[in-house]
Design a protein around this motif. Structure first.
Motif, PDB file in Angstrom:
ATOM      1  N   VAL A  26     -11.134   9.358  10.279  1.00 24.76           N
ATOM      2  CA  VAL A  26     -10.408   8.097  10.132  1.00 24.76           C
ATOM      3  C   VAL A  26     -10.193   7.702  11.590  1.00 24.76           C
ATOM      4  O   VAL A  26      -9.466   8.593  12.216  1.00 24.76           O
ATOM      5  CB  VAL A  26      -9.392   8.316   9.194  1.00 24.76           C
ATOM      6  CG1 VAL A  26      -8.252   7.037   9.334  1.00 24.76           C
ATOM      7  CG2 VAL A  26      -9.650   8.629   7.994  1.00 24.76           C
ATOM      8  N   THR A  27     -10.266   6.627  11.937  1.00 26.00           N
ATOM      9  CA  THR A  27     -10.002   6.357  13.532  1.00 26.00           C
ATOM     10  C   THR A  27      -8.736   5.191  13.586  1.00 26.00           C
ATOM     11  O   THR A  27      -8.312   5.130  14.548  1.00 26.00           O
ATOM     12  CB  THR A  27     -11.307   5.773  14.318  1.00 26.00           C
ATOM     13  OG1 THR A  27     -12.059   4.513  13.285  1.00 26.00           O
ATOM     14  CG2 THR A  27     -12.663   6.910  14.250  1.00 26.00           C
ATOM     15  N   GLY A  28      -8.368   4.882  12.431  1.00 26.34           N
ATOM     16  CA  GLY A  28      -7.263   3.843  12.497  1.00 26.34           C
ATOM     17  C   GLY A  28      -7.442   3.247  10.791  1.00 26.34           C
ATOM     18  O   GLY A  28      -8.269   3.423  10.171  1.00 26.34           O
ATOM     19  N   PHE A  29      -6.085   2.679  10.756  1.00 28.60           N
ATOM     20  CA  PHE A  29      -5.846   2.041   9.441  1.00 28.60           C
ATOM     21  C   PHE A  29      -4.763   0.941   9.463  1.00 28.60           C
ATOM     22  O   PHE A  29      -3.816   1.215  10.582  1.00 28.60           O
ATOM     23  CB  PHE A  29      -5.410   2.946   8.231  1.00 28.60           C
ATOM     24  CG  PHE A  29      -4.449   3.875   8.431  1.00 28.60           C
ATOM     25  CD1 PHE A  29      -2.968   3.346   8.009  1.00 28.60           C
ATOM     26  CD2 PHE A  29      -4.199   4.882   9.255  1.00 28.60           C
ATOM     27  CE1 PHE A  29      -1.990   4.150   8.255  1.00 28.60           C
ATOM     28  CE2 PHE A  29      -3.089   5.699   9.170  1.00 28.60           C
ATOM     29  CZ  PHE A  29      -2.053   5.349   8.940  1.00 28.60           C
ATOM     30  N   VAL A  36      -1.893  -1.484  -0.158  1.00 29.91           N
ATOM     31  CA  VAL A  36      -3.386  -1.495   0.208  1.00 29.91           C
ATOM     32  C   VAL A  36      -3.449  -1.422   1.644  1.00 29.91           C
ATOM     33  O   VAL A  36      -2.878  -1.761   2.500  1.00 29.91           O
ATOM     34  CB  VAL A  36      -3.991  -3.017  -0.161  1.00 29.91           C
ATOM     35  CG1 VAL A  36      -5.244  -3.289   0.254  1.00 29.91           C
ATOM     36  CG2 VAL A  36      -3.932  -2.971  -1.778  1.00 29.91           C
ATOM     37  N   TYR A  37      -4.326  -0.858   2.016  1.00 28.44           N
ATOM     38  CA  TYR A  37      -4.793  -0.250   3.385  1.00 28.44           C
ATOM     39  C   TYR A  37      -6.240  -0.657   3.855  1.00 28.44           C
ATOM     40  O   TYR A  37      -7.168  -0.404   2.963  1.00 28.44           O
ATOM     41  CB  TYR A  37      -4.489   1.016   3.720  1.00 28.44           C
ATOM     42  CG  TYR A  37      -2.970   1.511   3.689  1.00 28.44           C
ATOM     43  CD1 TYR A  37      -2.197   1.550   4.889  1.00 28.44           C
ATOM     44  CD2 TYR A  37      -2.632   2.020   2.310  1.00 28.44           C
ATOM     45  CE1 TYR A  37      -1.059   2.040   4.728  1.00 28.44           C
ATOM     46  CE2 TYR A  37      -1.256   2.309   2.355  1.00 28.44           C
ATOM     47  CZ  TYR A  37      -0.457   2.578   3.413  1.00 28.44           C
ATOM     48  OH  TYR A  37       0.886   2.947   3.415  1.00 28.44           O
ATOM     49  N   THR A 129      -4.015   2.755  -2.426  1.00 33.64           N
ATOM     50  CA  THR A 129      -3.361   4.148  -2.779  1.00 33.64           C
ATOM     51  C   THR A 129      -2.559   4.240  -4.115  1.00 33.64           C
ATOM     52  O   THR A 129      -2.287   5.244  -4.638  1.00 33.64           O
ATOM     53  CB  THR A 129      -2.476   4.710  -1.727  1.00 33.64           C
ATOM     54  OG1 THR A 129      -1.287   3.790  -1.733  1.00 33.64           O
ATOM     55  CG2 THR A 129      -3.035   4.551  -0.371  1.00 33.64           C
ATOM     56  N   ASN A 130      -2.348   3.030  -4.786  1.00 37.47           N
ATOM     57  CA  ASN A 130      -1.708   2.992  -5.867  1.00 37.47           C
ATOM     58  C   ASN A 130      -0.164   3.772  -5.799  1.00 37.47           C
ATOM     59  O   ASN A 130       0.288   4.343  -6.683  1.00 37.47           O
ATOM     60  CB  ASN A 130      -2.309   3.729  -7.101  1.00 37.47           C
ATOM     61  CG  ASN A 130      -3.589   2.986  -7.152  1.00 37.47           C
ATOM     62  OD1 ASN A 130      -3.524   1.568  -7.381  1.00 37.47           O
ATOM     63  ND2 ASN A 130      -4.780   3.490  -7.403  1.00 37.47           N
ATOM     64  N   GLY A 131       0.277   3.684  -4.652  1.00 31.48           N
ATOM     65  CA  GLY A 131       1.503   4.444  -4.307  1.00 31.48           C
ATOM     66  C   GLY A 131       1.621   5.673  -4.340  1.00 31.48           C
ATOM     67  O   GLY A 131       2.620   6.360  -4.183  1.00 31.48           O
ATOM     68  N   PHE A 180      -7.247  10.843   4.630  1.00 37.48           N
ATOM     69  CA  PHE A 180      -6.530   9.544   4.892  1.00 37.48           C
ATOM     70  C   PHE A 180      -5.175   9.897   4.633  1.00 37.48           C
ATOM     71  O   PHE A 180      -4.966   9.896   3.292  1.00 37.48           O
ATOM     72  CB  PHE A 180      -7.292   8.435   4.396  1.00 37.48           C
ATOM     73  CG  PHE A 180      -6.362   7.193   4.340  1.00 37.48           C
ATOM     74  CD1 PHE A 180      -5.714   6.785   5.680  1.00 37.48           C
ATOM     75  CD2 PHE A 180      -6.058   6.484   3.117  1.00 37.48           C
ATOM     76  CE1 PHE A 180      -4.593   5.754   5.655  1.00 37.48           C
ATOM     77  CE2 PHE A 180      -5.343   5.286   3.114  1.00 37.48           C
ATOM     78  CZ  PHE A 180      -4.497   5.001   4.460  1.00 37.48           C
ATOM     79  N   HIS A 181      -4.389   9.775   5.426  1.00 38.41           N
ATOM     80  CA  HIS A 181      -2.833  10.112   5.273  1.00 38.41           C
ATOM     81  C   HIS A 181      -2.174   8.658   5.400  1.00 38.41           C
ATOM     82  O   HIS A 181      -1.861   8.282   6.788  1.00 38.41           O
ATOM     83  CB  HIS A 181      -2.402  11.247   6.174  1.00 38.41           C
ATOM     84  CG  HIS A 181      -3.011  12.629   6.091  1.00 38.41           C
ATOM     85  ND1 HIS A 181      -2.428  13.229   4.961  1.00 38.41           N
ATOM     86  CD2 HIS A 181      -3.930  13.111   6.547  1.00 38.41           C
ATOM     87  CE1 HIS A 181      -3.185  14.634   5.224  1.00 38.41           C
ATOM     88  NE2 HIS A 181      -3.900  14.333   6.173  1.00 38.41           N
ATOM     89  N   PRO A 182      -1.734   7.647   4.577  1.00 36.89           N
ATOM     90  CA  PRO A 182      -0.905   6.704   4.830  1.00 36.89           C
ATOM     91  C   PRO A 182       0.442   6.956   5.253  1.00 36.89           C
ATOM     92  O   PRO A 182       1.108   8.147   4.717  1.00 36.89           O
ATOM     93  CB  PRO A 182      -1.022   6.070   3.509  1.00 36.89           C
ATOM     94  CG  PRO A 182      -1.332   6.988   2.393  1.00 36.89           C
ATOM     95  CD  PRO A 182      -1.972   7.908   2.991  1.00 36.89           C
TER      96      PRO A 182
END
Length: 195
Positions: A26-29, A36-37, A129-131, A180-182
């Motif tokens: 993952v290079t960015g988000f 939603v991401y 992510t649905n939370g 992926f870590h939001p």
């Protein structure tokens, strides 16, 4: 028996077999809104053979099924995939990251990757992510095949930018999900009493 036909046929030996590796990171988000991401992924595909082409290279990614296992939903592929470095994309543009068959394939699948060649694939996925807190894990798969469709070599992606992080020229012994870590930011309010 000593006089059987073909008794002197040589046993095939390939001193430099096809070896391909793939990594994913993952290079960015960006937070689009709510839960939603838009998540940017980068994959590195490398031919570890110094003399042999990697033939009919394909990279597949069942992003939707793997995200769902962690409680998230793939909504769409927002950008890409794009590729640089000697391979070409699936001309039909069918990659969706969900379903089966061609919808999971990023590349044309008929291209050769030159000895020691490296190609980079990038795309952006919209994920709900649905939370849930995550992490939301994923792996891609790289393969080489004969012209007849027989798989020669398969590698599951390892997290990061290097398909062979231990440096032993054997990417098959490296593997692991790309998480992926939001970011979850909490805002605390303090109540100050005054006299």
């Amino acid at each position: 028996l000593p006089n059987d036909a073909n008794e002197d046929d040589p046993t095939p030996f390939d001193p430099d077999p096809q070896v391909i590796g793939v990594s994913k990171e993952v290079t960015g988000f960006v937070l689009v809104g709510g839960t939603v991401y838009d998540v940017d992924y980068s994959l590195s595909v490398e031919n570890f053979s110094p003399t042999t082409d990697a033939t009919n290279v394909q990279v597949t990614d069942d992003l939707a099924a793997q995200l769902l296992a962690d409680g998230a939903n793939l909504l769409s592929i927002e950008a890409g995939p794009t590729v640089v470095g000697g391979l070409t994309l699936d001309n039909a543009g069918t990659f969706t990251g969900s379903g089966a068959g061609a919808s999971l394939e990023m590349l044309d699948g008929s291209q050769e990757l030159a000895p020691l060649g490296i190609a980079t694939i990038t795309f952006t996925a919209r994920i709900d992510t649905n939370g849930a807190a995550g992490p939301f894990n994923n792996q891609a798969t790289a393969t080489t095949e004969t012209d007849g469709g027989t798989v020669i070599y398969t590698d599951l992606s390892v997290n990061g930018a290097d398909p062979d992080p231990d440096g032993n020229n054997d990417p098959s012994d490296d593997g692991g999900d790309t998480p992926f870590h939001p970011q979850v930011i909490g805002i605390a309010k303090a109540i100050t009493a005054t006299r």
